[in-house]
Design a protein around this motif. Structure first.
Motif, PDB file in Angstrom:
ATOM      1  N   THR A  86       5.825  -8.161   2.406  1.00 46.15           N
ATOM      2  CA  THR A  86       7.080  -8.393   3.107  1.00 46.15           C
ATOM      3  C   THR A  86       7.786  -9.640   2.583  1.00 46.15           C
ATOM      4  O   THR A  86       7.164 -10.510   1.965  1.00 46.15           O
ATOM      5  N   GLU A  92       0.664 -11.492   1.083  1.00 46.33           N
ATOM      6  CA  GLU A  92      -0.313 -10.640   1.758  1.00 46.33           C
ATOM      7  C   GLU A  92       0.123  -9.181   1.738  1.00 46.33           C
ATOM      8  O   GLU A  92       1.261  -8.850   2.056  1.00 46.33           O
ATOM      9  N   MET A  94       0.319  -5.598   3.295  1.00 45.59           N
ATOM     10  CA  MET A  94       0.326  -5.012   4.635  1.00 45.59           C
ATOM     11  C   MET A  94       0.259  -3.490   4.481  1.00 45.59           C
ATOM     12  O   MET A  94       1.052  -2.898   3.741  1.00 45.59           O
TER      13      MET A  94
END
Length: 120
Positions: A86, A92, A94
């Motif tokens: 994002t 990270e 997702m």
């Protein structure tokens, strides 16, 4: 390029979040049926491009992990997980969901799709 190679190449690209790349893979007469937790959606070429534009607003990277792929002529079945990074958290991955799709290929483009998905 075989139909299977086309589909693998499609999912390895950034087409799911980049409408210019998406245009390279989809047939002008594409139809795409999608059953998901929100119900049923039917997409045409314009709908897919608009959906891709919306995804690109929130995600900086898209990654597909294919677990199964079966080819029979111009029909390809794919089972995969879709992960994104994002804008808010670009470091990270997702997990967006789990997907199963059947693609029919015409003129070396994605022509007809039938997809079901499940949220993690």
């Amino acid at each position: 390029m075989t139909a299977k190679e086309l589909v693998v190449d499609f999912y390895k690209s950034d087409a799911l979040i980049n409408c210019e790349i998406m245009k390279e893979y989809i047939h002008p007469e594409i139809t795409f049926d999608w059953n998901n937790s929100g119900g049923f959606s039917k997409f045409d070429y314009k709908d897919i491009i608009n959906f891709t534009k919306e995804l690109s607003k929130g995600y900086v990277r898209s990654k597909v992990k294919i677990s199964h792929i079966v080819a029979e002529g111009d029909t390809i079945s794919v089972r995969y997980s879709h992960l994104v990074k994002t804008i808010e958290n670009p470091r990270e991955d997702m997990l967006l969901g789990y997907f199963m799709v059947i693609w029919e290929i015409k003129d070396n483009k994605l022509f007809r799709g039938f997809q079901i998905s499940q949220k993690p």
